[in-house]
Write an enzyme that holds these catalytic residues in place. Structure first.
Site, mmCIF file in Angstrom:
data_model
loop_
_atom_site.group_PDB
_atom_site.id
_atom_site.type_symbol
_atom_site.label_atom_id
_atom_site.label_comp_id
_atom_site.label_asym_id
_atom_site.label_seq_id
_atom_site.Cartn_x
_atom_site.Cartn_y
_atom_site.Cartn_z
ATOM 1 N N LYS A 163 -2.255 -32.523 11.000
ATOM 2 C CA LYS A 163 -2.168 -31.062 11.112
ATOM 3 C C LYS A 163 -0.949 -30.610 11.911
ATOM 4 O O LYS A 163 -0.285 -31.383 12.598
ATOM 5 C CB LYS A 163 -3.466 -30.507 11.672
ATOM 6 N N ARG A 171 -12.184 -36.970 10.474
ATOM 7 C CA ARG A 171 -11.798 -36.805 9.069
ATOM 8 C C ARG A 171 -10.296 -37.056 8.950
ATOM 9 O O ARG A 171 -9.503 -36.346 9.580
ATOM 10 C CB ARG A 171 -12.161 -35.399 8.602
#
Length: 285
Positions: A225, A264
């Site tokens: 991210k 995740r």
């Protein structure tokens, strides 16, 4: 509270004795880190099986990009992308979750073998989602969410990001339970990168203990991210998403040590090693 007690269990899913690893299969042409790589059903199923062989405990299949600014795909296209991949992986014995904001996709995916619904909107994106999941009797991920991808960045305004995310998640959990989903089937996710700037994401990772006060297993989805790119940036330029896997594994180790139920990730092997090392350190302590 020990980290193992903090990890918790989810009714309807296997019990892992360490932080679980959720591998990501994006059946999309436009996801921020791997769009288009697994767009074909056969390639996507193979990718999921490869992730399991590398150490993934479950595989999350999604057919709609949720990157900032992404536009939505229509329902038929999302179904076309997702359901055959879920069916193919489930037929191979893989524990499959479906990443969707649409109740119809969740229902069809569960029929095809998915055992967990991972809705980044926490049921806010589709009013039918909560009743559908409640009727199906499967676990549900409640993520902190303030709006769709098109304008999420404008919603990244907080006085105290940790306190506000905890309060908003608690309110959403209450609504989901009131809608019929058993609390024992809930997983919470602070929504790193969703309506949050880098400093917000880092604060949530640093204050994971406050998230555990919600009393449900915690999913941390930090993989590749923007905040990791911000941390790694040199001369103002962040590395591309696919060059953030070592940083992702670092977050995975931190999250596991602090009691996360699962992490995740797009690339599994390094994170699978990281969570196992974290568990070995717990055992040694």
């Amino acid at each position: 509270m020990s980290t193992l007690r903090g990890r918790g269990t989810v009714e309807g899913l296997p019990r892992w004795d360490r932080c679980a690893v959720m591998g990501v299969v994006n059946v999309t042409p436009d996801s921020f880190s791997d769009g288009g790589r697994w767009f074909d059903t056969t390639a996507a199923v193979k990718r999921g099986l490869d992730l399991v062989s590398e150490g993934a405990d479950l595989v999350d299949v999604g057919g709609e990009s949720t990157r900032p600014g992404a536009t939505r795909v229509d329902e038929d296209e999302e179904l076309r992308r997702v359901v055959p991949v879920v069916r193919g992986l489930a037929s191979e014995g893989v524990t499959v979750s479906v990443d969707t904001m649409r109740a119809s996709v969740a229902a069809r995916a569960v029929e095809a073998g998915a055992v967990l619904v991972n809705d980044v909107s926490g049921g806010l994106g589709d009013p039918d989602m909560i009743p559908v999941v409640a009727a199906a009797g499967v676990p549900f991920v409640v993520m902190h969410w303030r709006g769709f991808s098109q304008d999420m960045n404008s919603r990244a305004v907080y006085e105290d990001v940790v306190a506000e995310v905890v309060a908003e998640l608690r309110a959403r959990m209450d609504a989901v339970v009131a809608g019929g989903i058993a609390p024992e089937r809930l997983v919470i996710d602070p929504g790193l990168g969703f309506a949050k700037r880098a400093e917000h994401d880092l604060a949530l990772v640093a204050h994971q203990a406050e998230l555990h006060t919600l009393g449900r297993p915690l999913l941390i989805a930090a993989s590749r991210k923007r905040f990791l790119g911000h941390v790694l940036a040199t001369e103002g330029a962040p590395p591309p998403a696919r060059e953030r896997d070592a940083a992702t594994a670092a977050i995975s180790a931190i999250a596991a040590h602090q009691g996360a139920w699962a992490v995740r990730v797009h690339e599994v092997r390094a994170t699978a090693d990281a969570v196992r090392v974290a568990r070995a350190v717990e055992d040694a302590a």
